[in-house]
Design a protein around this motif. Structure first.
Motif, PDB file in Angstrom:
ATOM      1  N   ILE A  10      42.679 -31.851 -17.808  1.00  0.00           N
ATOM      2  CA  ILE A  10      43.127 -32.941 -16.934  1.00  0.00           C
ATOM      3  C   ILE A  10      41.978 -33.935 -16.792  1.00  0.00           C
ATOM      4  O   ILE A  10      40.816 -33.547 -16.669  1.00  0.00           O
ATOM      5  CB  ILE A  10      43.623 -32.436 -15.559  1.00  0.00           C
ATOM      6  N   ALA A  11      42.334 -35.209 -16.860  1.00  0.00           N
ATOM      7  CA  ALA A  11      41.343 -36.278 -16.767  1.00  0.00           C
ATOM      8  C   ALA A  11      42.063 -37.581 -16.458  1.00  0.00           C
ATOM      9  O   ALA A  11      43.265 -37.705 -16.697  1.00  0.00           O
ATOM     10  CB  ALA A  11      40.585 -36.413 -18.088  1.00  0.00           C
ATOM     11  N   THR A  12      41.328 -38.543 -15.963  1.00  0.00           N
ATOM     12  CA  THR A  12      41.882 -39.887 -15.816  1.00  0.00           C
ATOM     13  C   THR A  12      42.232 -40.379 -17.210  1.00  0.00           C
ATOM     14  O   THR A  12      41.419 -40.264 -18.138  1.00  0.00           O
ATOM     15  CB  THR A  12      40.860 -40.826 -15.138  1.00  0.00           C
ATOM     16  N   ASP A  13      43.444 -40.894 -17.382  1.00  0.00           N
ATOM     17  CA  ASP A  13      43.911 -41.291 -18.702  1.00  0.00           C
ATOM     18  C   ASP A  13      43.062 -42.417 -19.265  1.00  0.00           C
ATOM     19  O   ASP A  13      42.739 -43.380 -18.566  1.00  0.00           O
ATOM     20  CB  ASP A  13      45.381 -41.721 -18.622  1.00  0.00           C
ATOM     21  N   ARG A  14      42.706 -42.259 -20.530  1.00  0.00           N
ATOM     22  CA  ARG A  14      41.967 -43.289 -21.269  1.00  0.00           C
ATOM     23  C   ARG A  14      42.057 -42.962 -22.752  1.00  0.00           C
ATOM     24  O   ARG A  14      42.273 -41.810 -23.134  1.00  0.00           O
ATOM     25  CB  ARG A  14      40.518 -43.372 -20.810  1.00  0.00           C
ATOM     26  N   MET A  37      51.315 -32.256 -23.722  1.00  0.00           N
ATOM     27  CA  MET A  37      50.458 -33.178 -22.984  1.00  0.00           C
ATOM     28  C   MET A  37      51.266 -34.370 -22.502  1.00  0.00           C
ATOM     29  O   MET A  37      52.235 -34.757 -23.151  1.00  0.00           O
ATOM     30  CB  MET A  37      49.306 -33.658 -23.868  1.00  0.00           C
ATOM     31  N   ALA A  38      50.823 -34.939 -21.374  1.00  0.00           N
ATOM     32  CA  ALA A  38      51.535 -36.098 -20.843  1.00  0.00           C
ATOM     33  C   ALA A  38      50.634 -36.895 -19.907  1.00  0.00           C
ATOM     34  O   ALA A  38      49.676 -36.370 -19.342  1.00  0.00           O
ATOM     35  CB  ALA A  38      52.780 -35.649 -20.085  1.00  0.00           C
ATOM     36  N   ARG A  39      50.986 -38.150 -19.738  1.00  0.00           N
ATOM     37  CA  ARG A  39      50.356 -39.018 -18.752  1.00  0.00           C
ATOM     38  C   ARG A  39      51.236 -38.962 -17.515  1.00  0.00           C
ATOM     39  O   ARG A  39      52.431 -39.255 -17.573  1.00  0.00           O
ATOM     40  CB  ARG A  39      50.268 -40.449 -19.264  1.00  0.00           C
ATOM     41  N   LEU A  40      50.657 -38.565 -16.397  1.00  0.00           N
ATOM     42  CA  LEU A  40      51.408 -38.438 -15.144  1.00  0.00           C
ATOM     43  C   LEU A  40      50.629 -39.139 -14.042  1.00  0.00           C
ATOM     44  O   LEU A  40      49.539 -38.690 -13.679  1.00  0.00           O
ATOM     45  CB  LEU A  40      51.611 -36.953 -14.777  1.00  0.00           C
ATOM     46  N   GLY A  41      51.174 -40.220 -13.520  1.00  0.00           N
ATOM     47  CA  GLY A  41      50.538 -40.921 -12.408  1.00  0.00           C
ATOM     48  C   GLY A  41      49.116 -41.366 -12.676  1.00  0.00           C
ATOM     49  O   GLY A  41      48.258 -41.278 -11.804  1.00  0.00           O
ATOM     50  N   GLY A  42      48.821 -41.815 -13.885  1.00  0.00           N
ATOM     51  CA  GLY A  42      47.486 -42.285 -14.222  1.00  0.00           C
ATOM     52  C   GLY A  42      46.544 -41.183 -14.674  1.00  0.00           C
ATOM     53  O   GLY A  42      45.429 -41.448 -15.107  1.00  0.00           O
ATOM     54  N   GLU A  43      46.981 -39.953 -14.579  1.00  0.00           N
ATOM     55  CA  GLU A  43      46.191 -38.820 -15.046  1.00  0.00           C
ATOM     56  C   GLU A  43      46.755 -38.342 -16.370  1.00  0.00           C
ATOM     57  O   GLU A  43      47.947 -38.460 -16.637  1.00  0.00           O
ATOM     58  CB  GLU A  43      46.226 -37.666 -14.037  1.00  0.00           C
ATOM     59  N   PHE A  44      45.899 -37.773 -17.175  1.00  0.00           N
ATOM     60  CA  PHE A  44      46.298 -37.163 -18.427  1.00  0.00           C
ATOM     61  C   PHE A  44      46.194 -35.663 -18.219  1.00  0.00           C
ATOM     62  O   PHE A  44      45.161 -35.158 -17.772  1.00  0.00           O
ATOM     63  CB  PHE A  44      45.360 -37.607 -19.554  1.00  0.00           C
ATOM     64  N   ALA A  45      47.266 -34.937 -18.500  1.00  0.00           N
ATOM     65  CA  ALA A  45      47.267 -33.493 -18.294  1.00  0.00           C
ATOM     66  C   ALA A  45      47.893 -32.810 -19.501  1.00  0.00           C
ATOM     67  O   ALA A  45      48.801 -33.346 -20.125  1.00  0.00           O
ATOM     68  CB  ALA A  45      48.051 -33.133 -17.037  1.00  0.00           C
ATOM     69  N   GLY A  46      47.397 -31.628 -19.807  1.00  0.00           N
ATOM     70  CA  GLY A  46      47.968 -30.899 -20.919  1.00  0.00           C
ATOM     71  C   GLY A  46      47.558 -29.446 -20.941  1.00  0.00           C
ATOM     72  O   GLY A  46      46.681 -29.012 -20.191  1.00  0.00           O
TER      73      GLY A  46
END
Length: 172
Positions: A10-14, A37-46
């Motif tokens: 998990i990280a801030t999406d970039r 993996m997916a972008r959820l609310g500005g976060e990247f999680a997988g």
């Protein structure tokens, strides 16, 4: 011998997040086996599963954990050397309902009570018809326990769906 490592990220999406992780795995001759993996609310999680030579596992874990210095949080959840074959019948569930709190709780309660395992779940809320109501949508791949008749599960789901005015479709 190969180890199979499962970890979350998990990280801030970039741009470049997946590349950084894939580069570390490849540099140790690891094999990226599967991920979601997916972008959820500005976060990247997988969640990721990799195979790697047993003698390189500790090195991989160390390099992945060092990514936290760059705001990429990795959590190791498993280091099994194999994979158990799933038992029971596979089924797919689709649900659409006018959005309101508790939908997922009510449906997963039925699944849990019947001993059903959720293998993959995707949910979303989207604009509905011309009245603009929000619609909750869920799609899940399920594993029914040995001995559970899909028709019995469908009946239980339909009863709950009727109480919340949802459309539920179970396909085995």
């Amino acid at each position: 011998m190969q180890n199979h490592l499962v970890f979350t990220v998990i990280a801030t999406d970039r741009p470049g997040l997946v590349e950084r992780i894939a580069d570390i795995i490849a540099s140790l001759e690891g094999n990226w086996i599967e991920s979601s993996m997916a972008r959820l609310g500005g976060e990247f999680a997988g969640i990721v599963r990799v195979g790697i030579a047993a003698e390189r596992s500790d090195e991989l874990v160390e390099l992945l954990r060092k990514l936290s210095d760059d705001g990429i949080d990795i959590t190791l959840r498993s280091d099994k050397t194999g994979e158990e074959a799933p038992k029971g019948t596979a089924a797919h569930l689709d649900l659409v309902s006018q959005d309101h709190p508790g939908i997922l709780r009510d449906i997963t309660h039925v699944l849990s009570k019947q001993g059903v395992s959720i293998e993959h779940l995707e949910t979303s809320v989207a604009a509905g018809s011309m009245h603009g109501e929000a619609l909750f949508k869920a799609s899940a791949d399920l594993r029914l326990p040995v001995g559970l008749d899909p028709a019995d599960l469908s009946d239980a789901l339909q009863e709950t769906a009727g109480d919340m005015m949802a459309d539920v479709n179970l396909v085995d």
